[in-house]
Design a protein around this motif. Structure first.
Motif, PDB file in Angstrom:
ATOM      1  N   LEU A   6       0.832  -1.212   0.000  1.00 24.74           N
ATOM      2  CA  LEU A   6       0.000   0.000   0.000  1.00 24.74           C
ATOM      3  C   LEU A   6       0.864   1.259   0.000  1.00 24.74           C
ATOM      4  O   LEU A   6       0.554   2.235  -0.693  1.00 24.74           O
ATOM      5  CB  LEU A   6      -0.947   0.013   1.203  1.00 24.74           C
ATOM      6  CG  LEU A   6      -2.144  -0.923   1.134  1.00 24.74           C
ATOM      7  CD1 LEU A   6      -2.921  -0.895   2.445  1.00 24.74           C
ATOM      8  CD2 LEU A   6      -3.049  -0.567  -0.037  1.00 24.74           C
ATOM      9  N   LEU A   7       1.957   1.246   0.768  1.00 23.73           N
ATOM     10  CA  LEU A   7       2.859   2.401   0.791  1.00 23.73           C
ATOM     11  C   LEU A   7       3.527   2.622  -0.563  1.00 23.73           C
ATOM     12  O   LEU A   7       3.642   3.761  -1.023  1.00 23.73           O
ATOM     13  CB  LEU A   7       3.917   2.238   1.885  1.00 23.73           C
ATOM     14  CG  LEU A   7       3.443   2.464   3.312  1.00 23.73           C
ATOM     15  CD1 LEU A   7       4.521   2.036   4.314  1.00 23.73           C
ATOM     16  CD2 LEU A   7       3.069   3.920   3.526  1.00 23.73           C
ATOM     17  N   LEU A   8       3.956   1.542  -1.197  1.00 25.52           N
ATOM     18  CA  LEU A   8       4.563   1.661  -2.519  1.00 25.52           C
ATOM     19  C   LEU A   8       3.556   2.189  -3.541  1.00 25.52           C
ATOM     20  O   LEU A   8       3.885   3.046  -4.368  1.00 25.52           O
ATOM     21  CB  LEU A   8       5.131   0.323  -2.978  1.00 25.52           C
ATOM     22  CG  LEU A   8       6.354  -0.169  -2.205  1.00 25.52           C
ATOM     23  CD1 LEU A   8       6.715  -1.594  -2.626  1.00 25.52           C
ATOM     24  CD2 LEU A   8       7.529   0.768  -2.386  1.00 25.52           C
ATOM     25  N   LEU A   9       2.335   1.706  -3.457  1.00 26.58           N
ATOM     26  CA  LEU A   9       1.280   2.198  -4.340  1.00 26.58           C
ATOM     27  C   LEU A   9       0.987   3.671  -4.058  1.00 26.58           C
ATOM     28  O   LEU A   9       0.811   4.472  -4.983  1.00 26.58           O
ATOM     29  CB  LEU A   9       0.018   1.345  -4.173  1.00 26.58           C
ATOM     30  CG  LEU A   9      -1.157   1.650  -5.085  1.00 26.58           C
ATOM     31  CD1 LEU A   9      -0.756   1.604  -6.554  1.00 26.58           C
ATOM     32  CD2 LEU A   9      -2.298   0.675  -4.803  1.00 26.58           C
ATOM     33  N   ALA A  10       0.988   4.049  -2.795  1.00 28.49           N
ATOM     34  CA  ALA A  10       0.741   5.439  -2.415  1.00 28.49           C
ATOM     35  C   ALA A  10       1.832   6.364  -2.958  1.00 28.49           C
ATOM     36  O   ALA A  10       1.546   7.473  -3.427  1.00 28.49           O
ATOM     37  CB  ALA A  10       0.649   5.559  -0.897  1.00 28.49           C
ATOM     38  N   VAL A  11       3.079   5.922  -2.902  1.00 30.98           N
ATOM     39  CA  VAL A  11       4.188   6.724  -3.452  1.00 30.98           C
ATOM     40  C   VAL A  11       4.024   6.877  -4.958  1.00 30.98           C
ATOM     41  O   VAL A  11       4.217   7.963  -5.505  1.00 30.98           O
ATOM     42  CB  VAL A  11       5.556   6.104  -3.082  1.00 30.98           C
ATOM     43  CG1 VAL A  11       6.687   6.754  -3.864  1.00 30.98           C
ATOM     44  CG2 VAL A  11       5.807   6.233  -1.579  1.00 30.98           C
ATOM     45  N   ALA A  12       3.634   5.807  -5.624  1.00 35.29           N
ATOM     46  CA  ALA A  12       3.410   5.889  -7.072  1.00 35.29           C
ATOM     47  C   ALA A  12       2.285   6.871  -7.386  1.00 35.29           C
ATOM     48  O   ALA A  12       2.384   7.672  -8.321  1.00 35.29           O
ATOM     49  CB  ALA A  12       3.092   4.511  -7.632  1.00 35.29           C
ATOM     50  N   LEU A  13       1.217   6.833  -6.594  1.00 33.08           N
ATOM     51  CA  LEU A  13       0.100   7.756  -6.800  1.00 33.08           C
ATOM     52  C   LEU A  13       0.497   9.205  -6.503  1.00 33.08           C
ATOM     53  O   LEU A  13      -0.020  10.130  -7.115  1.00 33.08           O
ATOM     54  CB  LEU A  13      -1.090   7.365  -5.916  1.00 33.08           C
ATOM     55  CG  LEU A  13      -1.815   6.082  -6.284  1.00 33.08           C
ATOM     56  CD1 LEU A  13      -2.876   5.753  -5.241  1.00 33.08           C
ATOM     57  CD2 LEU A  13      -2.427   6.183  -7.666  1.00 33.08           C
ATOM     58  N   GLY A  14       1.407   9.399  -5.562  1.00 35.42           N
ATOM     59  CA  GLY A  14       1.836  10.747  -5.190  1.00 35.42           C
ATOM     60  C   GLY A  14       2.881  11.338  -6.116  1.00 35.42           C
ATOM     61  O   GLY A  14       3.224  12.526  -5.992  1.00 35.42           O
ATOM     62  N   ALA A  15       3.386  10.540  -7.062  1.00 37.01           N
ATOM     63  CA  ALA A  15       4.442  11.028  -7.958  1.00 37.01           C
ATOM     64  C   ALA A  15       3.986  12.218  -8.794  1.00 37.01           C
ATOM     65  O   ALA A  15       4.737  13.176  -8.992  1.00 37.01           O
ATOM     66  CB  ALA A  15       4.937   9.895  -8.855  1.00 37.01           C
ATOM     67  N   GLY A 136      -3.853   9.164   1.139  1.00 33.48           N
ATOM     68  CA  GLY A 136      -3.999  10.592   1.449  1.00 33.48           C
ATOM     69  C   GLY A 136      -2.814  11.151   2.201  1.00 33.48           C
ATOM     70  O   GLY A 136      -2.324  12.247   1.886  1.00 33.48           O
ATOM     71  N   LEU A 137      -2.349  10.421   3.202  1.00 30.16           N
ATOM     72  CA  LEU A 137      -1.210  10.902   4.000  1.00 30.16           C
ATOM     73  C   LEU A 137       0.065  10.994   3.153  1.00 30.16           C
ATOM     74  O   LEU A 137       0.800  11.980   3.226  1.00 30.16           O
ATOM     75  CB  LEU A 137      -0.983   9.993   5.206  1.00 30.16           C
ATOM     76  CG  LEU A 137      -2.048  10.063   6.304  1.00 30.16           C
ATOM     77  CD1 LEU A 137      -1.786   8.997   7.372  1.00 30.16           C
ATOM     78  CD2 LEU A 137      -2.100  11.451   6.929  1.00 30.16           C
ATOM     79  N   VAL A 138       0.311   9.975   2.359  1.00 23.67           N
ATOM     80  CA  VAL A 138       1.522   9.973   1.526  1.00 23.67           C
ATOM     81  C   VAL A 138       1.439  11.068   0.465  1.00 23.67           C
ATOM     82  O   VAL A 138       2.402  11.807   0.250  1.00 23.67           O
ATOM     83  CB  VAL A 138       1.763   8.580   0.898  1.00 23.67           C
ATOM     84  CG1 VAL A 138       2.871   8.626  -0.135  1.00 23.67           C
ATOM     85  CG2 VAL A 138       2.106   7.563   1.999  1.00 23.67           C
ATOM     86  N   ALA A 139       0.282  11.206  -0.190  1.00 20.40           N
ATOM     87  CA  ALA A 139       0.125  12.259  -1.208  1.00 20.40           C
ATOM     88  C   ALA A 139       0.261  13.642  -0.578  1.00 20.40           C
ATOM     89  O   ALA A 139       0.883  14.538  -1.166  1.00 20.40           O
ATOM     90  CB  ALA A 139      -1.220  12.127  -1.918  1.00 20.40           C
ATOM     91  N   GLY A 140      -0.302  13.826   0.600  1.00 13.50           N
ATOM     92  CA  GLY A 140      -0.171  15.107   1.294  1.00 13.50           C
ATOM     93  C   GLY A 140       1.282  15.416   1.624  1.00 13.50           C
ATOM     94  O   GLY A 140       1.760  16.540   1.401  1.00 13.50           O
ATOM     95  N   LEU A 141       1.998  14.421   2.123  1.00 14.74           N
ATOM     96  CA  LEU A 141       3.415  14.609   2.437  1.00 14.74           C
ATOM     97  C   LEU A 141       4.221  14.926   1.181  1.00 14.74           C
ATOM     98  O   LEU A 141       5.049  15.845   1.173  1.00 14.74           O
ATOM     99  CB  LEU A 141       3.980  13.360   3.125  1.00 14.74           C
ATOM    100  CG  LEU A 141       5.471  13.375   3.443  1.00 14.74           C
ATOM    101  CD1 LEU A 141       5.797  14.485   4.448  1.00 14.74           C
ATOM    102  CD2 LEU A 141       5.919  12.028   3.991  1.00 14.74           C
ATOM    103  N   MET A 142       3.958  14.193   0.108  1.00 14.53           N
ATOM    104  CA  MET A 142       4.697  14.429  -1.138  1.00 14.53           C
ATOM    105  C   MET A 142       4.362  15.803  -1.726  1.00 14.53           C
ATOM    106  O   MET A 142       5.232  16.475  -2.277  1.00 14.53           O
ATOM    107  CB  MET A 142       4.413  13.307  -2.140  1.00 14.53           C
ATOM    108  CG  MET A 142       5.015  11.974  -1.696  1.00 14.53           C
ATOM    109  SD  MET A 142       4.603  10.596  -2.771  1.00 14.53           S
ATOM    110  CE  MET A 142       5.721  10.915  -4.143  1.00 14.53           C
ATOM    111  N   THR A 143       3.118  16.222  -1.594  1.00 14.79           N
ATOM    112  CA  THR A 143       2.716  17.558  -2.049  1.00 14.79           C
ATOM    113  C   THR A 143       3.468  18.625  -1.265  1.00 14.79           C
ATOM    114  O   THR A 143       4.034  19.559  -1.843  1.00 14.79           O
ATOM    115  CB  THR A 143       1.195  17.742  -1.874  1.00 14.79           C
ATOM    116  OG1 THR A 143       0.518  16.800  -2.700  1.00 14.79           O
ATOM    117  CG2 THR A 143       0.753  19.153  -2.231  1.00 14.79           C
ATOM    118  N   TYR A 144       3.477  18.486   0.044  1.00 18.49           N
ATOM    119  CA  TYR A 144       4.152  19.459   0.904  1.00 18.49           C
ATOM    120  C   TYR A 144       5.651  19.525   0.575  1.00 18.49           C
ATOM    121  O   TYR A 144       6.220  20.608   0.439  1.00 18.49           O
ATOM    122  CB  TYR A 144       3.943  19.099   2.375  1.00 18.49           C
ATOM    123  CG  TYR A 144       4.626  20.058   3.308  1.00 18.49           C
ATOM    124  CD1 TYR A 144       4.047  21.279   3.613  1.00 18.49           C
ATOM    125  CD2 TYR A 144       5.864  19.762   3.871  1.00 18.49           C
ATOM    126  CE1 TYR A 144       4.672  22.178   4.450  1.00 18.49           C
ATOM    127  CE2 TYR A 144       6.504  20.653   4.707  1.00 18.49           C
ATOM    128  CZ  TYR A 144       5.897  21.857   5.005  1.00 18.49           C
ATOM    129  OH  TYR A 144       6.528  22.752   5.826  1.00 18.49           O
TER     130      TYR A 144
END
Length: 178
Positions: A6-15, A136-144
């Motif tokens: 899930l974390l790896l997928l979240a990082v891919a989505l946040g790219a 959401g958390l990973v995308a928010g962190l990557m956005t920030y």
């Protein structure tokens, strides 16, 4: 699906979010805008996979392409606007769209891939709410991180950063079209 998957997928989505936000940050963005965009993109990365889970693949096929085109056009517009303002000497660019709809469309276009992922979560043995919160958390962190890194670079090299940021946004926008 494991937490690691899930974390790896979240990082891919946040790219998409991090690359877009570096460009936006380079243009000059206020701290309040960083928080607002971070929150909005994070929330969209929670809502979109849940919506995708329930909407299903049939409707998603139509939404996915339309959202990609709209998102691409917005990014190209923002990139051209940034480059134009480098040469016009009008002061600090306010790259973040000034109305609520602009913010929603921008966040939605960056989060559209999370909608598609939501379609597939239904066939996997996954806790939907856990997955959505992680996304959401990973995308928010990557956005920030993207916004603050872009702002840092922009403060160091000035107009060249804004020019480069505009080119990044145009490039990302063009890639959304293909």
């Amino acid at each position: 699906m494991t937490i690691l998957m899930l974390l790896l997928l979240a990082v891919a989505l946040g790219a998409d979010a991090i690359s877009l936000c570096v460009g936006i940050g380079m243009a000059g963005i206020r701290r309040k805008q960083i928080y607002l965009l971070t929150f909005t993109i994070g929330i969209f990365h929670v809502i979109m996979p849940v919506a995708g889970y329930y909407i299903g693949e049939v409707v998603g096929g139509y939404l996915d392409r339309a959202a990609a085109i709209i998102g691409a056009l917005i990014l190209i517009y923002l990139g051209v606007r940034m480059i134009k303002e480098v040469f016009s000497e009008e002061g600090e660019t306010q790259i973040l769209l000034t109305n609520t709809w602009g913010l929603i469309v921008l966040a939605g276009s960056v989060s559209m891939d999370a909608l598609s992922v939501g379609f597939t979560l239904g066939v996997k043995d996954v806790n939907l709410m856990q997955a959505a919160i992680i996304f959401g958390l990973v995308a928010g962190l990557m956005t920030y991180l993207g916004l603050t890194f872009g702002k840092f670079i922009g403060s160091k090299i000035g107009n060249k950063a804004q020019l480069f940021g505009g080119l990044i946004l145009i490039g990302i926008g063009i890639s959304f079209l293909f």
